[in-house]
Design a protein around this motif. Sequence first.
Motif: not given
Length: 495
Positions: A463-482
């Motif tokens: 079991r290993w710690s992991v967060g969002p991938r830097p520069g992810c095409w999806l979750c690094s886009d501000a429009l996604t959060f909107d």
Amino acid sequence: MSDAHAKNVSALQGLGLSESLADRLSNARIGVSTAGSPTGSLALMADAVGDLLGRQWNCIDVTGPISDIVVAAATSAAASGERDVQIAQRWAPPYDAVVNVGPPGADGNPTVSIVPTGWDVEARGAAIGADDNPVGAAAAAALAAIDCFEQVFAAETASRSSRVESGWRWSAWNLGAPEQGPPPGPLHFADVCVAGVGAVTHGLLWILERWPAPITGTLHLIDPDRYDPSNGQRYVGMRADDLGGWKAEAARDRIKLAHPELDVQAYNVGMNEYVASLRPDAHLPLVVAGLDSKDARRQLAAKLPRRVVNMWTEREHLGASRHGIGDGWRCLYCAYPDDVTEAPDELVLLVGETGILPRRVRELLDSGAGITAEDAAAVSGRSGVPVEPLVGRPLRSVRAQLCATGAIQSGTTSEEVTVPFPFSSLLAGIVGWSELVREIEGISSDPYSWTIDVFHPPKPGHRWSVGPRPGCWLCSDALTFDVMAAKYGGTPTDS
């Protein structure tokens, strides 16, 4: 050779073992020694052990007080793959491998016993009580089946595996050293979608069907495919009377028998068509992903589900993980980014292997629809496989059949055809269930993922710690959060 056995042979060859070694699946003699009472954890473990061994081995002897359970499960599992096997209640050593259900029994065999307690499993020699949590029982069965494989192929796998040793302990609840896990309590599925009712999902559903507390709410099962004998290789819980039926419908019927208060809906379509037809707003609060390719997971990620429980297997590796957007967890696209260096991609492979034109291949992949007679004729012309059994089946399922029959070589990008063994699928489904319970119960933690090599016992470090991938095409886009805020509530980004 049955399709299920052919897939086992192909899997062994994919791991670098020769065809002559694969013949051991037919000829190896497996002994199962049972001890203890036919109730609780041991009865559940006996059921799972029989199911797993019956999908893989052809010669199985069983002895001891709960041998009836093992024999019944193994016989049913073998029948689902239309396999001709020899399963007998007797003890006639020597065996190529011995599996213990409970402490060592027959002839005082020296094989380590892997036994369940609640969410946990451990290697020891004591008997187990009447715990009714199916998770530890299923995990013990999966690990015992892995150990059985390693006994038969000891010389060939010695450099790539390590067997369970006395004193080893592991928890499917915290994916590490055992601690006090919660008792199996009532669960409410507010609005849960299951995308793909394949091998790993069958592992999760094996637990769900045997969960001893009430389950309520709504569960949506989504899969465009029917059962065929080749699924008997690794679909734990699959039965002979499932053959030819829709996977989603058969799973629905089994779940409703076990949990009549749970509203279970079956949809015989792919995830894309399901969302387009029934959820055009793509409002997906919680999705369990048991999909058969990386591309399908990327398509699910693009629909912006609020939370995802993902399960997967690929050759000797397997894993489970949770995903979100904007909550510290990586999104599903982070885990399956487009690899621009990977060549050829799935589209190119399928065009070359099936003879279907590229535009039509993409249409079939996106929709999950079954292939037509015209499509099947193209496949038949390229592979020599008869048209009739191909019509109506999704394209990825057709590819799996072509690999199983040797019409093409099992290969590089489709996880559906690289999944090797039933114990892998069950173990991934077990951890997927643990993650699903945490999601439903709202149990928070720092983001993590879980991955193991199936030929090494699971340990805390897997079991290993992991967060969002830097520069992810999806979750690094501000429009996604909107979009996420509009669908599920919350605060959109500043524009």
